[in-house]
Enzyme design. Structure first.
Site, PDB file in Angstrom:
ATOM      1  N   ALA A 166     -89.830  -9.624  38.738  1.00  0.00           N
ATOM      2  CA  ALA A 166     -91.063 -10.393  38.904  1.00  0.00           C
ATOM      3  C   ALA A 166     -91.137 -11.006  40.294  1.00  0.00           C
ATOM      4  O   ALA A 166     -92.191 -11.021  40.937  1.00  0.00           O
ATOM      5  CB  ALA A 166     -91.165 -11.476  37.835  1.00  0.00           C
ATOM      6  N   ASP A 167     -90.011 -11.521  40.783  1.00  0.00           N
ATOM      7  CA  ASP A 167     -89.977 -12.107  42.123  1.00  0.00           C
ATOM      8  C   ASP A 167     -90.298 -11.064  43.184  1.00  0.00           C
ATOM      9  O   ASP A 167     -91.058 -11.327  44.128  1.00  0.00           O
ATOM     10  CB  ASP A 167     -88.601 -12.702  42.400  1.00  0.00           C
ATOM     11  CG  ASP A 167     -88.341 -13.961  41.615  1.00  0.00           C
ATOM     12  OD1 ASP A 167     -88.484 -15.045  42.202  1.00  0.00           O
ATOM     13  OD2 ASP A 167     -87.998 -13.881  40.431  1.00  0.00           O
ATOM     14  N   ALA A 168     -89.699  -9.886  43.058  1.00  0.00           N
ATOM     15  CA  ALA A 168     -89.891  -8.846  44.062  1.00  0.00           C
ATOM     16  C   ALA A 168     -91.341  -8.366  44.108  1.00  0.00           C
ATOM     17  O   ALA A 168     -91.905  -8.164  45.189  1.00  0.00           O
ATOM     18  CB  ALA A 168     -88.955  -7.667  43.785  1.00  0.00           C
TER      19      ALA A 168
END
Length: 399
Positions: A166-168
């Site tokens: 999700a962060d990427a």
């Protein structure tokens, strides 16, 4: 002419962990001067990610950045930050909504300092909405976006990715949104603006098929393991020598090639598998045929047969396999980086590849505060004595 496309940009990265810092890393790879502002006592939390004494995630996410140890919660630290912002192009922050405002560094303040600023705000749930004040991490976004619920096998629990997915994805969205905003400013004569990126929405947005399917048909997708609800064949298969391969027949022509590779013309012309819809209807039968064929052959033979038929297949790699495959070195997907602490350091290379102005890795992540003195005297209008006075009070850290 600059050798990298973002060479004229200055980016201040005061975010932590992955989503914000990764966006700044992408920009640094392509030439932006990225000033990493970190808390002087502990730095970016990613420095302590993983096993004690091995800040390997920082080596990657901190690459190509100048490190400044500066306490934004201190009034003098906040004023120093404003001086840095005055001639910057982009600021990336990742605090819980309201934190920057509490420090006197919210959008209304920063836009007065620099009307052309692009202010990228990354947070768990965004700057608005009922969940805005909740603490948020990628794990929560992977759950709430619907990703975990459709990942894994039907008889097993929902599955979370083993990396910061999700962060990427949020980092990718923030990066191109920032460049959109810069284009609007520099080409269309617009002013600066805020980019509001949550962790939930980018991951949710790439699952668009599930959304439209539910709105039209009321279909709630369930876990299907490595099979697909939309095309067949698609799965991973164990080979005779205990390895694994993955195949996909998403395109009709490729599906036919897979059938010919496994069962010749007889299988390719089997009426049960004549169309995409029929292959889905008879998915269990088709999967069993392919699995049996794979189990009778070693992986190298399977790869050779599929390549001869131009059928889509890929070996399932672990990291050691990736290092052993020259493809990743030829493409620059793996790159050795000079580092005094870790002489054998290898990290992912810069992608995508630009023909005229490619990105590059200049150095791995630097020590906390390594560039504090240089940056604050060059760009924030402070003297060396000023910096040492702030250091004595713990407002800054010198590497």
């Amino acid at each position: 002419m600059p050798d990298r496309p973002l060479s004229d940009l200055t980016v201040i990265d005061c975010s932590t962990l992955i989503a914000g810092p990764m966006a700044a890393t992408f920009m640094a790879d392509f030439g932006a001067e990225v000033i990493k502002v970190e808390h002087p006592a502990v730095g970016d939390s990613i420095r302590n990610f993983g096993r004690e004494g091995q800040a390997l995630s920082w080596k990657w996410l901190g690459r190509n950045k100048r490190s400044v140890g500066l306490d934004l919660s201190d009034p003098d630290g906040a004023e120093t930050f404003k001086n840095l912002v005055a001639d910057a192009d982009v600021v990336i922050e990742g605090f819980r909504p309201g934190t920057m405002e509490r420090w006197g560094l919210g959008w209304e303040t920063l836009r007065e300092v620099n009307p052309g600023l692009v202010f990228v705000r990354t947070s768990g749930f965004g700057q608005t909405g009922r969940y805005r004040e909740r603490p948020g991490f990628g794990t929560l976004a992977e759950a709430m976006s619907g990703f975990a619920e459709v990942t894994g096998f039907p008889d097993k629990p929902p599955t979370l990715p083993s990396l910061g997915l999700a962060d990427a994805i949020a980092a990718c969205y923030s990066t191109w949104a920032a460049t959109f905003a810069l284009y609007h400013r520099d080409v269309n004569g617009g002013e600066g603006q805020v980019v509001d990126t949550s962790l939930v929405e980018p991951l949710f947005s790439i699952m668009g098929r599930l959304t439209v399917d539910y709105s039209v048909n009321g279909t709630v997708k369930t876990r299907t393991g490595n099979r697909s609800a939309y095309s067949a064949p698609r799965n991973t298969y164990e080979t005779k020598d205990g390895r694994w391969v993955a195949i996909s027949g998403s395109a009709e022509s490729v599906a036919k090639r897979i059938l010919r590779a496994v069962g010749g013309e007889e299988l390719a012309e089997d009426p049960r598998f004549a169309t995409a819809s029929k292959r889905l209807d008879h998915g269990d039968e088709l999967d069993a045929i392919i699995a049996d064929w794979m189990a009778e052959r070693d992986r190298e033979e399977i790869l050779r047969v599929f390549e001869e038929h131009e059928a889509a297949i890929g070996p399932v790699y672990d990291t050691a396999d990736i290092f052993d495959d020259d493809y990743f070195w030829e493409r620059g997907a793996l790159e050795r980086v000079d580092d005094d602490e870790h002489p054998d350091l290898v990290m992912p290379g810069v992608v995508p590849h630009l023909s005229a102005t490619p990105g590059r890795i200049d150095h791995a992540g630097r020590d906390l505060g390594a560039d504090t003195m240089a940056v604050l005297t060059e760009r924030a209008g402070l003297s060396e004595a000023d910096v040492h006075e702030l250091e004595a009070r713990g407002v800054v850290r010198l590497g």
